[in-house]
Design a protein around this motif. Structure first.
Motif, PDB file in Angstrom:
ATOM      1  N   ILE A  99       0.820  -1.202  -0.077  1.00 36.95           N
ATOM      2  CA  ILE A  99       0.028  -0.036  -0.011  1.00 36.95           C
ATOM      3  C   ILE A  99       1.031   1.302   0.126  1.00 36.95           C
ATOM      4  O   ILE A  99       0.723   2.260  -0.626  1.00 36.95           O
ATOM      5  CB  ILE A  99      -0.967   0.122   1.213  1.00 36.95           C
ATOM      6  CG1 ILE A  99      -1.856  -1.028   1.106  1.00 36.95           C
ATOM      7  CG2 ILE A  99      -1.673   1.246   1.491  1.00 36.95           C
ATOM      8  CD1 ILE A  99      -3.011  -1.547   2.301  1.00 36.95           C
ATOM      9  N   THR A 100       1.964   1.392   0.945  1.00 33.66           N
ATOM     10  CA  THR A 100       2.914   2.503   0.508  1.00 33.66           C
ATOM     11  C   THR A 100       3.638   2.592  -0.651  1.00 33.66           C
ATOM     12  O   THR A 100       3.510   3.776  -1.122  1.00 33.66           O
ATOM     13  CB  THR A 100       4.085   2.175   1.617  1.00 33.66           C
ATOM     14  OG1 THR A 100       3.447   1.898   3.040  1.00 33.66           O
ATOM     15  CG2 THR A 100       4.739   3.352   1.883  1.00 33.66           C
ATOM     16  N   ARG A 101       3.913   1.394  -1.237  1.00 28.59           N
ATOM     17  CA  ARG A 101       4.662   1.655  -2.556  1.00 28.59           C
ATOM     18  C   ARG A 101       3.405   2.230  -3.505  1.00 28.59           C
ATOM     19  O   ARG A 101       3.695   2.994  -4.357  1.00 28.59           O
ATOM     20  CB  ARG A 101       4.933   0.294  -3.093  1.00 28.59           C
ATOM     21  CG  ARG A 101       6.358  -0.172  -2.705  1.00 28.59           C
ATOM     22  CD  ARG A 101       6.867  -1.219  -3.532  1.00 28.59           C
ATOM     23  NE  ARG A 101       5.758  -2.377  -3.463  1.00 28.59           N
ATOM     24  CZ  ARG A 101       5.863  -3.863  -3.348  1.00 28.59           C
ATOM     25  NH1 ARG A 101       7.206  -4.105  -3.534  1.00 28.59           N
ATOM     26  NH2 ARG A 101       4.973  -4.524  -3.608  1.00 28.59           N
ATOM     27  N   VAL A 102       2.155   1.734  -3.480  1.00 26.52           N
ATOM     28  CA  VAL A 102       1.092   2.234  -4.553  1.00 26.52           C
ATOM     29  C   VAL A 102       1.004   3.668  -4.272  1.00 26.52           C
ATOM     30  O   VAL A 102       0.765   4.406  -4.998  1.00 26.52           O
ATOM     31  CB  VAL A 102       0.015   1.261  -4.230  1.00 26.52           C
ATOM     32  CG1 VAL A 102      -1.430   2.010  -4.993  1.00 26.52           C
ATOM     33  CG2 VAL A 102      -0.060  -0.097  -4.964  1.00 26.52           C
ATOM     34  N   ALA A 103       0.898   4.167  -3.003  1.00 20.48           N
ATOM     35  CA  ALA A 103       0.594   5.459  -2.413  1.00 20.48           C
ATOM     36  C   ALA A 103       1.938   6.324  -3.064  1.00 20.48           C
ATOM     37  O   ALA A 103       1.619   7.409  -3.751  1.00 20.48           O
ATOM     38  CB  ALA A 103       0.418   5.512  -1.097  1.00 20.48           C
ATOM     39  N   ASP A 104       2.917   5.904  -3.033  1.00 22.74           N
ATOM     40  CA  ASP A 104       4.042   6.434  -3.415  1.00 22.74           C
ATOM     41  C   ASP A 104       4.126   6.732  -5.130  1.00 22.74           C
ATOM     42  O   ASP A 104       4.358   7.959  -5.650  1.00 22.74           O
ATOM     43  CB  ASP A 104       5.501   6.103  -3.145  1.00 22.74           C
ATOM     44  CG  ASP A 104       5.930   5.967  -1.509  1.00 22.74           C
ATOM     45  OD1 ASP A 104       5.202   6.938  -1.041  1.00 22.74           O
ATOM     46  OD2 ASP A 104       6.734   5.285  -1.198  1.00 22.74           O
TER      47      ASP A 104
END
Length: 53
Positions: free
Chosen positions: A5-10
């Motif tokens: 989720i962090t990678r997608v948000a970034d």
């Protein structure tokens, strides 16, 4: 799951920054084109449309 989720948000944040850059460049290109077009347009000849008597 949290790292995904962090990678997608970034990635999304990066894409939104790139999109903002594209919109800004688009605005600059349109402004430059409008300026160039106005420089290329001849000044109106207000006497050209009068009837000859």
């Amino acid at each position: 799951m949290r790292s995904f989720i962090t990678r997608v948000a970034d990635d999304m944040a990066s894409l939104y920054r790139e999109l903002a850059d594209v919109y800004a460049e688009n605005h600059r290109v349109k402004a430059a084109l409008a300026a160039w077009q106005s420089e290329q347009t001849p000044a109106p000849d207000h006497g050209a449309h009068r009837r000859l008597r």
